[in-house]
Scaffold this active site. Structure first.
Site, PDB file in Angstrom:
ATOM      1  N   PHE A   1       0.830  -1.205  -0.101  1.00  7.56           N
ATOM      2  CA  PHE A   1      -0.061  -0.051   0.151  1.00  7.56           C
ATOM      3  C   PHE A   1       0.783   1.379   0.069  1.00  7.56           C
ATOM      4  O   PHE A   1       0.413   2.158   0.406  1.00  7.56           O
ATOM      5  CB  PHE A   1      -0.752  -0.038   1.166  1.00  7.56           C
ATOM      6  CG  PHE A   1      -1.788  -1.294   1.467  1.00  7.56           C
ATOM      7  CD1 PHE A   1      -2.664  -1.702   0.258  1.00  7.56           C
ATOM      8  CD2 PHE A   1      -1.366  -2.177   2.473  1.00  7.56           C
ATOM      9  CE1 PHE A   1      -3.233  -3.013   0.493  1.00  7.56           C
ATOM     10  CE2 PHE A   1      -2.315  -3.326   2.406  1.00  7.56           C
ATOM     11  CZ  PHE A   1      -3.071  -3.764   1.502  1.00  7.56           C
TER      12      PHE A   1
ATOM     13  N   ILE B   1      -9.984  -3.368 -19.086  1.00  7.68           N
ATOM     14  CA  ILE B   1      -9.599  -3.984 -17.700  1.00  7.68           C
ATOM     15  C   ILE B   1      -9.024  -5.519 -18.233  1.00  7.68           C
ATOM     16  O   ILE B   1      -9.756  -6.319 -19.057  1.00  7.68           O
ATOM     17  CB  ILE B   1     -11.139  -4.304 -17.240  1.00  7.68           C
ATOM     18  CG1 ILE B   1     -11.608  -2.865 -16.913  1.00  7.68           C
ATOM     19  CG2 ILE B   1     -11.154  -5.221 -15.991  1.00  7.68           C
ATOM     20  CD1 ILE B   1     -10.726  -1.918 -15.960  1.00  7.68           C
ATOM     21  N   LEU B   2      -7.882  -5.679 -17.898  1.00  8.16           N
ATOM     22  CA  LEU B   2      -7.332  -7.010 -18.127  1.00  8.16           C
ATOM     23  C   LEU B   2      -8.100  -8.338 -17.691  1.00  8.16           C
ATOM     24  O   LEU B   2      -7.882  -9.419 -18.405  1.00  8.16           O
ATOM     25  CB  LEU B   2      -5.688  -6.972 -17.930  1.00  8.16           C
ATOM     26  CG  LEU B   2      -4.885  -5.736 -18.270  1.00  8.16           C
ATOM     27  CD1 LEU B   2      -3.676  -5.543 -17.948  1.00  8.16           C
ATOM     28  CD2 LEU B   2      -4.715  -6.283 -19.895  1.00  8.16           C
ATOM     29  N   ASN B   3      -8.305  -8.269 -16.628  1.00  9.50           N
ATOM     30  CA  ASN B   3      -9.114  -9.383 -15.816  1.00  9.50           C
ATOM     31  C   ASN B   3      -9.966  -8.589 -14.744  1.00  9.50           C
ATOM     32  O   ASN B   3      -9.711  -8.166 -13.725  1.00  9.50           O
ATOM     33  CB  ASN B   3      -7.932 -10.083 -15.059  1.00  9.50           C
ATOM     34  CG  ASN B   3      -8.620 -11.367 -14.456  1.00  9.50           C
ATOM     35  OD1 ASN B   3      -9.518 -11.429 -13.999  1.00  9.50           O
ATOM     36  ND2 ASN B   3      -7.661 -12.344 -14.176  1.00  9.50           N
ATOM     37  N   PRO B   4     -11.317  -8.970 -15.295  1.00  2.00           N
ATOM     38  CA  PRO B   4     -12.557  -8.353 -14.446  1.00  2.00           C
ATOM     39  C   PRO B   4     -12.297  -8.822 -12.848  1.00  2.00           C
ATOM     40  O   PRO B   4     -12.993  -8.111 -12.183  1.00  2.00           O
ATOM     41  CB  PRO B   4     -13.990  -8.600 -15.082  1.00  2.00           C
ATOM     42  CG  PRO B   4     -13.488  -9.112 -16.699  1.00  2.00           C
ATOM     43  CD  PRO B   4     -11.740  -9.662 -16.452  1.00  2.00           C
ATOM     44  N   LYS B   5     -12.011 -10.133 -12.962  1.00  2.00           N
ATOM     45  CA  LYS B   5     -12.058 -10.644 -11.444  1.00  2.00           C
ATOM     46  C   LYS B   5     -11.022 -10.179 -10.582  1.00  2.00           C
ATOM     47  O   LYS B   5     -11.299  -9.612  -9.562  1.00  2.00           O
ATOM     48  CB  LYS B   5     -11.612 -12.132 -11.451  1.00  2.00           C
ATOM     49  CG  LYS B   5     -12.219 -12.879 -10.281  1.00  2.00           C
ATOM     50  CD  LYS B   5     -12.175 -14.572 -10.504  1.00  2.00           C
ATOM     51  CE  LYS B   5     -12.379 -15.437  -9.424  1.00  2.00           C
ATOM     52  NZ  LYS B   5     -12.361 -16.625  -9.604  1.00  2.00           N
TER      53      LYS B   5
ATOM     54  N   GLY C   1      -5.169   0.144  -9.265  1.00  2.00           N
ATOM     55  CA  GLY C   1      -4.798  -0.083  -7.832  1.00  2.00           C
ATOM     56  C   GLY C   1      -5.019   1.087  -6.924  1.00  2.00           C
ATOM     57  O   GLY C   1      -5.492   1.004  -5.763  1.00  2.00           O
ATOM     58  N   GLU C   2      -4.897   2.546  -7.574  1.00  2.00           N
ATOM     59  CA  GLU C   2      -5.225   3.551  -6.636  1.00  2.00           C
ATOM     60  C   GLU C   2      -6.570   4.101  -6.617  1.00  2.00           C
ATOM     61  O   GLU C   2      -7.074   4.557  -5.527  1.00  2.00           O
ATOM     62  CB  GLU C   2      -4.151   4.502  -6.980  1.00  2.00           C
ATOM     63  CG  GLU C   2      -2.659   4.274  -7.220  1.00  2.00           C
ATOM     64  CD  GLU C   2      -1.891   4.172  -5.855  1.00  2.00           C
ATOM     65  OE1 GLU C   2      -2.343   4.186  -4.876  1.00  2.00           O
ATOM     66  OE2 GLU C   2      -0.654   4.044  -6.002  1.00  2.00           O
TER      67      GLU C   2
END
Ligand SMILES: Cc1cc2nc3c(=O)[nH]c(=O)nc-3n(C[C@H](O)[C@H](O)[C@H](O)COP(=O)(O)OP(=O)(O)OC[C@H]3O[C@@H](n4cnc5c(N)ncnc54)[C@H](O)[C@@H]3O)c2cc1C
Ligand code: SF4
Lengths: 702, 330
Positions: free
Chosen positions: A226, A593-597, A668-669
């Site tokens: 973080f 979005i590379l991977n929605p999960k 991420g942010e």
């Protein structure tokens, strides 16, 4: 594979406890080190008696400023505390390390050390020293002025002029900062959680006066950071120093309590926010003035004004920072640095003004949507705030919200709805990558190698997805090797640059290897073959290439950001003031979005920290002594499962190749940005009480 | 951790004599409090006598009430049918405390003897009369948000942090103790924990080496109308800012009998006797509940950082009584 909700490929390792974190490496003959800390906040060590500690069972060495090797304090380690002098700059500063055969022996011996201090007046009370704050020397923290703010305020019919306070917070990742140091001659290997692998390498080398190539960082899995593992702190270096002193591998893990004054913090911010608008809801002025503290030995200021620079179309604006050095550990990057805290002020004020104007807060924001970046004048690469607000509102059931507070009651609870927006810049950073292909008959395997890091966010997985598509291989044929500074240099998992930088480099490498295989074949193809097909058709058994990927040259001509809209429904106990978030929804426009999960997990992770920020998290300093009275998870309240209601995310479709070729903006942010304001706004809608000081604990609502 | 000796007691007398023989010896039960304190260097026993294998884990009907063993786990106690049916207040209080994992380890005896959560007590770099008598009270002029508003002294302003004991105070339990000379004595709950006075190092009135064997719950008629209200800074896994154990027995709308105890406000579970006295014989109305709460909190003496506890206490008392009237539903 890209764009599919693939489960994390490191998931099995994680849930079976076999993923190796920094100190999980079983290295023969490892000794254990424990740090001990200052019991005063300012002054100097007159004398330190390590005699009893040295004689204790199992002790191999006790290192203090008296016998520590000379280090380069300007080598890039954050926050000092490298045992280079007897001076004490903050409470809990490292003052020594004990190395022993076992952890228990080292900890016991550390308690036998006697220290005689000379205390000086410590500056630890922000309320008292706030007025000593001055302008920063950093250029990007100079006053940023557009138009004539004061004149605009004077003429304004509708305005907000309030102070918003956010407390010190701590990152406290589940994996505390922990290192194993192993020397072989002049070569040093550090197993250490590092968000920026190469950054840790260069800082460690410079501080220890070593050549970078003699320092290797290994960090394949990280238990969160973080921001606290973005830069590196003294504990990394002291592990190496301890290992050198005892001529053995040494393991050093900070305790949960030590984490509060070892690896930075999110500083306290006092934000003075002023907004002015015409009666039909057009903003005319915005002033966002932040006062904060930094360490006595260095400066870090959260950019609280960043959101205010880009969120709204306002002709007159002022963004400023004032800072006062205090005897508190150096603040540092903390999830959504500046934006999460800054958006609390800005988006609360927007809600306050909307209420004054009797306009729905979504409507008010739509009226002030900027056509281009108001701070730089650059066009947006893309901006989906309007869609986030509209689609989010629909999915959330915003139409059920009542404009007047206290008009929704269920039994003993007051119900409220709140909305707030957020943003975070989208950038790609230089990253190199190697792709290696091997063939055994028709079985082709790929290895993707780069010094990227995986904080637990899914880096391994998205890189495997990217490579699978770009090479024409199934995902299980892709090996992802990251977290090792011996691999090609990469950007870090910081500032939402990780996915864009790593995935574009991997994609470039896969494209390049395909090009090279085509060239090698000497053939012309009508349909571009995949690298996998070429390996077979050309009967190649091994092939590899490397790229040094850079952001597109035109990216700088645009203003590129992720944007979101956060929606919260809270219930407030009308007697006790306890607040719960029943439902939370984030609508995010963050490019591809590379991977929605994994993206969903990132956004709800940000949302949950945002809930903590809004309701529970606060690190409290004793204003006389400078110690944290919140010193474990029993006092520093991160949300528990029961605090979290339904968490929903939606992603707005966005095809924006300006910031980078794959159109990845980073998530991420942005997930935490605007969350606290959405909740505070919902609390106002529920209770009619405007809380401008986080966290919103029960006492503030009595 | 400092080196220490560990033994497992085979019977109660053996446990009591071993601990009695050494002033720095202690009983070890679930260890969820004691071991934490040892790791922090706050508790420094030289010898631990593990009592978890003693035969004190039963929960059984006794003397018209229920007897709960000292080494029975918090979880098993809260969920026992005799407790759920007859003392739902105790079930609620236990389930409002700590976390599932901790309650699975924690014993009833250890729970009563858990130590304060004052952060100056926990931090050996800070002065604390409770930890090291004579060093001063760090919290008195420090951040005392979580501290007492009733019954504190200049020597110590800490609170007793537990939940279960607050319910036990309201239920007028008694604590059964095995003494050094082999006899048994019982301590009324009101006399079990202490106010700090001049000796804050003493949390309770057990003599060194005395072992809790059980907690006795007398029969009562509160099961239909009781409620444990805990106000805290997150929904679970946090100590109380203020908590209230409320129990009512009514005839028609008239209060025949009432018990009120507060947590998080004093060095011991705080019986709200003023409020109880006022309410007895009155109508069970929100107005009366508020008047009673007002009366009780009038004598509070808050510190610099915990002034809010007075108003919070008022509201919590009135609300807990209302919830108790509603059959103990949230
Ligand atoms: C993170 C955390 C959160 C918590 N939150 C809460 C909360 O919200 N509410 C709450 O009420 N509690 C809470 N607790 C405290 C928890 O309830 C206590 O730690 C637990 O009940 C102690 O029981 P134990 O058996 O583990 O005792 P131990 O730790 O083994 O012992 C505690 C003390 O009791 C003594 N002792 C043990 N048994 C006996 C006996 N039979 N006779 C005499 N002395 C004895 C020991 O010598 C020691 O001094 C929390 C604890 C933690 C770690
Ligand atoms: S309140 Fe009691 S426990 Fe806390 S510091 Fe003062 S003496 Fe110690």
């Amino acid at each position: 594979m890209v764009g599919e909700a693939v489960s994390r490929i490191d998931g099995l390792l994680k849930v079976t406890g076999t993923a190796a974190y920094a100190t999980d490496y079983a290295i023969k003959n490892t000794a254990h080190a424990v740090i001990f800390k200052s019991a005063i906040a300012a002054g100097k060590i007159l004398d330190i008696d390590t005699g009893a500690a040295e004689k204790a069972a199992g002790v191999l060495a006790v290192i203090t400023h008296k016998n520590a090797p000379k280090l380069n304090e300007k080598g890039g380690i954050r926050g000092g505390a490298l045992l280079q002098s007897p001076n004490i700059e903050f409470h809990g500063q490292h003052i020594g390390v004990v190395v022993a055969e076992t952890f228990e022996q080292a900890r016991y011996a550390a308690r036998l050390v006697k220290v005689n201090y000379q205390k000086t007046d410590a500056k630890v009370d922000f309320e008292k020293h706030e007025k000593e704050a001055v302008m920063s020397k950093e250029k990007d923290k100079a006053d940023a002025v557009r138009g004539d703010v004061e004149a605009a305020f004077q003429n304004a019919e509708f305005k907000v002029d309030e102070i918003y306070d956010t407390p010190i917070e701590h990152h406290q990742p589940m994996e505390p900062h922990a290192t194993i140091a192993v020397w072989e001659g002049e070569k040093l290997t550090l197993y250490n959680g590092s968000q920026i692998v190469n950054g840790a390498q260069t800082a460690a080398a410079a501080t220890l006066n070593l050549k970078p190539e003699n320092v290797r960082i290994i960090t394949p899995h990280i238990g969160g950071g973080f921001g606290s593992k973005g830069g590196q702190w003294a504990n990394l270096i002291l592990t190496a120093v301890a290992a050198k002193a005892v001529n053995r591998p040494v393991k050093l893990a900070l305790t949960r309590q030590q984490m509060f004054n070892s690896v930075g913090l999110r500083q306290r911010n006092r934000q003075h926010l002023r907004l002015a608008a015409t009666k039909d809801g057009k903003l005319t002025a915005l002033a966002h003035e932040t006062t904060t503290h930094t360490a006595t030995t260095g400066e870090y200021i959260e950019p609280c004004g960043d959101c205010s620079k880009v969120m709204y179309d306002v002709p007159n604006s002022l963004i400023s920072y004032r800072v006062v050095p205090m005897n508190i550990i150096l603040p540092t990057y903390t999830r959504g640095p500046g934006k999460s805290t800054g958006s609390f002020a800005l988006e609360s004020a927007m809600d306050e003004l909307a209420y004054q104007l009797k306009i729905d807060p979504i409507e008010f924001r739509l009226k002030n949507e900027p056509a281009k970046d108001p701070s730089s004048g650059k066009p947006w690469s893309s901006r989906k705030t309007v869609e986030c607000l509209k689609e989010g509102a629909k999915a959330f059931g915003w139409e059920k919200r009542k404009l007047e507070p206290r008009s929704n009651r269920q039994g003993n609870y007051l119900i409220g709805y709140g909305v707030a927006c957020g943003t975070y810049p989208a950038r790609q950073r230089n990253t190199s990558a190697i792709v290696k292909l091997t063939r055994n008959g028709s079985d082709i395997n790929a290895s993707i190698e780069l010094a990227a890091s995986d904080l637990g966010t899914g880096t391994h997985t998205i890189l495997a997805q990217t490579a699978a598509d770009a090479l024409g291989l199934p995902m299980n044929k892709i090996g992802v090797k990251i977290g090792d500074s011996a691999l090609p240099p990469a950007a870090g998992s910081v500032g939402s640059v990780g996915a864009a930088s790593f995935a574009n480099a991997v994609n470039d490498a896969c494209e390049k290897i395909t090009d090279e295989l085509i060239a090698k074949s000497g053939k012309q193809f009508f349909v571009r073959p995949t690298a996998a097909q070429l390996m077979i058709s050309e009967n190649t058994s091994e092939f590899q290439t490397r790229v040094d990927a850079k952001p597109p040259t035109d990216a700088d001509k645009f203003s590129a950001h992720s944007f979101n809209a956060n929606f919260a429904e809270v219930r407030v106990n009308d007697a006790t003031g306890m607040v719960r978030v029943n439902r939370f929804l984030a609508a995010t426009g963050a490019g591809k979005i590379l991977n929605p999960k994994t993206a969903h997990s990132q956004i709800i992770g940000g949302g949950i920290w945002g809930i903590g920020m809004a309701l529970t998290e606060e690190s409290t300093l004793d204003p006389r002594r400078g110690n944290f009275v919140t010193r474990s998870f029993a006092d520093y309240h991160v949300p528990s499962n029961l605090d979290i209601g339904a968490m929903e995310t939606i992603f707005i479709n966005e095809d924006d190749k300006i910031p980078n070729k794959l159109g990845v903006k980073g998530i991420g942010e942005v997930g935490i940005v605007g969350v606290a304001a959405a909740i505070a706004n919902a609390v106002f809608n529920a209770t009619g009480k405007r809380i401008r000081e986080l966290p919103i604990t029960p006492d503030k609502l009595l | 951790m400092r080196p220490f000796k560990y033994t497992r007691a085979s019977d109660a007398m053996n446990a009591v004599s071993t601990v009695s023989a050494t002033t720095s010896a202690k009983f070890l039960a679930g260890g969820t409090n004691l071991l934490d304190l040892m790791k922090e260097d706050v508790e420094r026993p030289t010898e631990l006598v593990d009592v978890t294998k003693l035969n004190f884990a039963q929960i059984k009907a006794a003397n018209g009430g229920v007897s709960i063993g000292a080494t029975a786990k918090n979880t098993d106690t809260a969920n026992h049918p005799l407790i759920r049916q007859n003392y739902p207040l105790l079930t609620q209080a236990i389930l409002a405390s700590a976390s599932g994992q901790i309650r699975n380890m924690a014993t009833n005896g250890g729970n009563l003897n858990q130590r304060t959560r004052c952060s100056y007590f926990y931090d050996v770099a800070m002065p604390c009369n409770k930890r090291t008598p004579g060093t001063g009270c760090g919290a008195l002029d420090g951040v005392n948000r979580n501290h007492a508003i009733f019954g504190w002294s200049e020597k110590c302003v800490a609170t007793y942090p537990g939940d279960m004991a607050v319910a036990l105070a309201a239920l007028e339990a008694t604590v059964k103790v095995q003494t050094k000379d082999g006899t048994e004595r019982t301590i009324a709950f009101a006399d079990y924990h202490r106010l700090p006075g001049d000796a804050p190092e003493k949390d309770n009135n057990l003599n060194h080496g005395e072992l809790i064997t059980s907690i006795e719950l007398p029969k009562n008629n509160f099961a239909d109308k009781s409620y444990y209200l805990k106000v805290r800074e997150r929904a679970s896994y946090a100590f109380a800012l203020v908590s209230v154990a409320a129990a009512l027995e009514t005839k028609g709308n008239v209060i025949e009998n009432v018990r009120l105890a507060l947590g998080g406000v004093a060095h011991k579970p705080w019986r709200a006797l003023e409020a109880e006295k006022f309410l007895k014989g009155k109508a069970a109305t929100e107005v009366n509940f508020k008047l009673a709460a007002e009366m009780e909190m009038k004598t509070a003496k808050p510190l610099e950082y915990n002034k809010f506890k007075v108003e919070l206490g008022r509201r919590a008392i009135a609300r807990a009584l209302m919830q108790a009237m509603n059959g103990g539903k949230a």
